[in-house]
Write a protein that holds these residues in place. Sequence first.
Motif, PDB file in Angstrom:
ATOM      1  N   VAL A 165       0.832  -1.201   0.000  1.00 43.54           N
ATOM      2  CA  VAL A 165       0.000   0.000   0.000  1.00 43.54           C
ATOM      3  C   VAL A 165       0.870   1.255   0.000  1.00 43.54           C
ATOM      4  CG1 VAL A 165      -1.850   1.258   1.161  1.00 43.54           C
ATOM      5  CG2 VAL A 165      -1.771  -1.248   1.292  1.00 43.54           C
ATOM      6  N   THR A 166       0.532   2.191  -0.887  1.00 45.26           N
ATOM      7  CA  THR A 166       1.177   3.502  -0.912  1.00 45.26           C
ATOM      8  C   THR A 166       0.100   4.570  -0.727  1.00 45.26           C
ATOM      9  OG1 THR A 166       2.889   2.731  -2.425  1.00 45.26           O
ATOM     10  CG2 THR A 166       2.579   5.115  -2.243  1.00 45.26           C
ATOM     11  N   VAL A 167       0.280   5.411   0.282  1.00 42.29           N
ATOM     12  CA  VAL A 167      -0.651   6.507   0.538  1.00 42.29           C
ATOM     13  C   VAL A 167      -0.075   7.776  -0.078  1.00 42.29           C
ATOM     14  CG1 VAL A 167      -1.735   7.948   2.302  1.00 42.29           C
ATOM     15  CG2 VAL A 167      -1.527   5.473   2.665  1.00 42.29           C
ATOM     16  N   LEU A 168      -0.886   8.463  -0.868  1.00 43.21           N
ATOM     17  CA  LEU A 168      -0.489   9.710  -1.508  1.00 43.21           C
ATOM     18  C   LEU A 168      -1.196  10.867  -0.808  1.00 43.21           C
ATOM     19  CD1 LEU A 168      -0.864   8.540  -5.225  1.00 43.21           C
ATOM     20  CD2 LEU A 168       1.148   8.357  -3.744  1.00 43.21           C
ATOM     21  N   GLU A 169      -0.438  11.769  -0.207  1.00 43.22           N
ATOM     22  CA  GLU A 169      -1.000  12.872   0.569  1.00 43.22           C
ATOM     23  C   GLU A 169      -0.453  14.196   0.040  1.00 43.22           C
ATOM     24  OE1 GLU A 169      -2.625  15.531   2.631  1.00 43.22           O
ATOM     25  OE2 GLU A 169      -3.261  13.480   3.112  1.00 43.22           O
ATOM     26  N   LYS A 170      -1.342  15.129  -0.305  1.00 43.92           N
ATOM     27  CA  LYS A 170      -0.887  16.380  -0.910  1.00 43.92           C
ATOM     28  C   LYS A 170      -0.285  17.354   0.100  1.00 43.92           C
ATOM     29  CE  LYS A 170      -5.127  19.179  -0.921  1.00 43.92           C
ATOM     30  NZ  LYS A 170      -6.053  19.934  -1.799  1.00 43.92           N
ATOM     31  N   SER A 171      -0.606  17.209   1.387  1.00 48.27           N
ATOM     32  CA  SER A 171      -0.054  18.102   2.409  1.00 48.27           C
ATOM     33  C   SER A 171       1.355  17.662   2.808  1.00 48.27           C
ATOM     34  CB  SER A 171      -0.957  18.125   3.641  1.00 48.27           C
ATOM     35  OG  SER A 171      -2.241  18.592   3.307  1.00 48.27           O
ATOM     36  N   ALA A 172       1.999  18.527   3.570  1.00 49.28           N
ATOM     37  CA  ALA A 172       3.374  18.240   3.996  1.00 49.28           C
ATOM     38  C   ALA A 172       3.427  17.177   5.086  1.00 49.28           C
ATOM     39  CB  ALA A 172       4.034  19.525   4.486  1.00 49.28           C
ATOM     40  N   LYS A 173       2.303  16.968   5.792  1.00 51.49           N
ATOM     41  CA  LYS A 173       2.253  15.968   6.861  1.00 51.49           C
ATOM     42  C   LYS A 173       1.012  15.099   6.670  1.00 51.49           C
ATOM     43  CE  LYS A 173       4.503  18.941  10.315  1.00 51.49           C
ATOM     44  NZ  LYS A 173       4.349  19.593  11.641  1.00 51.49           N
ATOM     45  N   ALA A 174       1.146  13.837   7.002  1.00 48.08           N
ATOM     46  CA  ALA A 174       0.016  12.911   6.886  1.00 48.08           C
ATOM     47  C   ALA A 174      -0.978  13.148   8.012  1.00 48.08           C
ATOM     48  CB  ALA A 174       0.524  11.471   6.914  1.00 48.08           C
ATOM     49  N   GLY A 175      -2.205  12.745   7.770  1.00 48.25           N
ATOM     50  CA  GLY A 175      -3.232  12.850   8.806  1.00 48.25           C
ATOM     51  C   GLY A 175      -4.551  13.386   8.304  1.00 48.25           C
ATOM     52  N   GLY A 176      -4.509  14.138   7.193  1.00 53.04           N
ATOM     53  CA  GLY A 176      -5.757  14.659   6.622  1.00 53.04           C
ATOM     54  C   GLY A 176      -6.546  15.471   7.625  1.00 53.04           C
ATOM     55  N   LEU A 177      -7.850  15.215   7.690  1.00 51.89           N
ATOM     56  CA  LEU A 177      -8.732  15.945   8.594  1.00 51.89           C
ATOM     57  C   LEU A 177      -8.310  15.775  10.046  1.00 51.89           C
ATOM     58  CD1 LEU A 177     -11.411  17.536   9.092  1.00 51.89           C
ATOM     59  CD2 LEU A 177     -12.543  15.324   9.252  1.00 51.89           C
ATOM     60  N   ASN A 178      -7.797  14.612  10.413  1.00 49.64           N
ATOM     61  CA  ASN A 178      -7.382  14.403  11.800  1.00 49.64           C
ATOM     62  C   ASN A 178      -6.292  15.389  12.215  1.00 49.64           C
ATOM     63  OD1 ASN A 178      -9.149  12.310  12.326  1.00 49.64           O
ATOM     64  ND2 ASN A 178      -7.700  10.699  11.788  1.00 49.64           N
ATOM     65  N   ASP A 215       1.023  16.108  -9.317  1.00 49.22           N
ATOM     66  CA  ASP A 215       2.229  15.274  -9.242  1.00 49.22           C
ATOM     67  C   ASP A 215       1.981  13.857  -9.756  1.00 49.22           C
ATOM     68  OD1 ASP A 215       3.838  17.309  -7.758  1.00 49.22           O
ATOM     69  OD2 ASP A 215       2.291  16.962  -6.236  1.00 49.22           O
ATOM     70  N   VAL A 216       0.730  13.422  -9.686  1.00 49.06           N
ATOM     71  CA  VAL A 216       0.339  12.082 -10.138  1.00 49.06           C
ATOM     72  C   VAL A 216      -0.935  12.242 -10.952  1.00 49.06           C
ATOM     73  CG1 VAL A 216      -0.401   9.779  -9.435  1.00 49.06           C
ATOM     74  CG2 VAL A 216       1.344  10.970  -8.109  1.00 49.06           C
ATOM     75  N   THR A 217      -1.000  11.620 -12.110  1.00 44.85           N
ATOM     76  CA  THR A 217      -2.185  11.728 -12.959  1.00 44.85           C
ATOM     77  C   THR A 217      -3.103  10.531 -12.766  1.00 44.85           C
ATOM     78  OG1 THR A 217      -1.221  10.537 -14.835  1.00 44.85           O
ATOM     79  CG2 THR A 217      -0.777  12.914 -14.695  1.00 44.85           C
ATOM     80  N   TRP A 218      -4.310  10.676 -13.295  1.00 43.87           N
ATOM     81  CA  TRP A 218      -5.267   9.575 -13.290  1.00 43.87           C
ATOM     82  C   TRP A 218      -4.697   8.349 -13.997  1.00 43.87           C
ATOM     83  CZ3 TRP A 218      -9.849   8.289 -11.163  1.00 43.87           C
ATOM     84  CH2 TRP A 218     -10.624   7.301 -11.781  1.00 43.87           C
ATOM     85  N   ASP A 219      -4.038   8.581 -15.132  1.00 43.64           N
ATOM     86  CA  ASP A 219      -3.448   7.472 -15.882  1.00 43.64           C
ATOM     87  C   ASP A 219      -2.310   6.822 -15.094  1.00 43.64           C
ATOM     88  OD1 ASP A 219      -5.184   7.682 -18.000  1.00 43.64           O
ATOM     89  OD2 ASP A 219      -3.887   9.025 -19.156  1.00 43.64           O
TER      90      ASP A 219
END
Length: 609
Positions: A165-178, A215-219
Amino acid sequence: MSTKGTHIPDWLQVPFAGITPAPSQTKGQDLFPTGNWRAIRPVYRDKMPPCNNACGTNEKIQGYLDLVKRGKYLDAYALIKEDMPFPSVTGRVCYHPCEQACNRGQYDEAISIRAVERFLGDLGQALPKDVVSPGPPNGKKVAVVGSGPAGHSAAYQLARLGYEVTVLEKSAKAGGLNRGGIPDWVLPKDVLDREIERLQELGVTIRTNTEVGKDVTWDDLKTQYDACVLAVGLTEPNSVRAEGEDKEGVLYGLPFLRDIGMGASTVKLGPRVAVIGGGNTAIDCAREALRQGAEEVTMITIENGTHEMPAVPEDLHDMLEEGVDLMHGLAMTAVLGNGKVDALQLHPARFTGAINASPIAVDRDTPPAKLPVDNVVIAVGQHAAIAWLPDEFKNERGTIKIDRFGRLGDTMFFAAGDIVQAGTGRPLMVVNAVGDGKRVAFNLDKAVRDEPQYERMAAGDVITDLNRMNMTYFPHFPRVRQEMLEPSTRKRTQDEVILAFSEEQAQEEANRCFSCGTCNACDNCYLVCPEPCIVRLDRSNGLYKILVDYCKGCRVCIEECPTGCLEGVPELDFDTGVVRMDTAFAITQGLHGRQAAELKAVPDRTKEI
């Protein structure tokens, strides 16, 4: 019944009806089990506790409360981790729909489930090694876009299933809403960081500063991964479309909280701050404004009173304790000031449809009120940023179009969390996003393996009626209160506001659980059976067995079961085992197979007198 003085041939010496055979009379026991005349059979049938059913991720709440009450904390933590990847987070931030559903709330006070969950989550954080491990590698790669609650949950379950599994996160730190939507004084960042470390320990790779569409496309997602989960959330704040909304000093709720959570905030609030909105994010913004230096904070809502506000009542109570003022039935129609906000124009307003939903009717015929402010924070919801998504997968709500399994058409893309739930009527809660991520992970796995997918089904028998339980066994006990910092102290600090349960408090609160509809090994049935017909090897949930050959159907065990997991079923409902007889010596086949065959042969046997 007496047989004294009656001659009985040896070949017919079996106990008469109603006489319990002696242990040595094995043939008699087999021929005349004493349960022949039973009309009602007791059956153990666990129901669905209402707390489990109300939980967005269907945590086995009754199960872990039962383990906590017996001091089996590690077992309880392991049980909760089957469904919830970060109980230390939800134990702090969840709006606990489970407690609103708790049957104990009809009796005295609902159980403080969230506080017990936090106790278990913090116990897990202290472990040097977590209780979960990655599954055997299956050679498949999955991308998860977004590291918020739904993405974190999907990545967690997929790693346990053996995916890379690879998680792609656009922010500088992981966690999203949390991380970006929940203040430190509710969820300390070191707690969240530890949960993200746990996710990485499962082998999940997290790539931050990586934005899909840029940075990453749909394709790229289609070609580089076997499947993908889109859990991008609702990241863009809604506008109220007021005149002058672009003036300096106008802020938006989620970016305001996100910048503070990411450590990137440069905002200096003035002494007077207004917050527009009546939901939970608006409350967090109002309370955060006090901690950022504001001296007067006013919340302005369309709702006509606190009873109409969608915010969680206890959070609203805590906000008012901290000194935030409320103004109801008003809409901000203009931001006043020369380039920078110095006042708000407010008109009377109301919802014309369902409460907390558009459209809004603004009474512009009434002269507006003017509220002097230095800053205004607009917190009236968020929407998605999915310009990169192919149009065929967008719906009229501005979110992602999925089927009932969470899948985008016939692709190997799935979506979960707020990005699909917005506008459906489901509350946008962390626990619902987590549950969505979990279910989508299992459906993705089935799709990869070309197996039928799982559709969430409604629970068959949720026990919500206290009359189905024996309340005699449950004394009234007050809810164990979580201690809090004093309002005057907490409104000026980033320290955690609500304090944790001690071990003793967690166990005391778990002891209040009714175990609604579920065997909790109370031993009542075992002790009250007059024969006895109930056996167990160990005193443990669900390990009791009824010896139906000797059960008379007296119903004592059923009536004395506190939790309602024992029920009486008419004997003719069964097509196997002992079924009801018309008479003690019935010989009709099917009424009682074992005895009928022997009795039918009696007239044909040679008589020896």
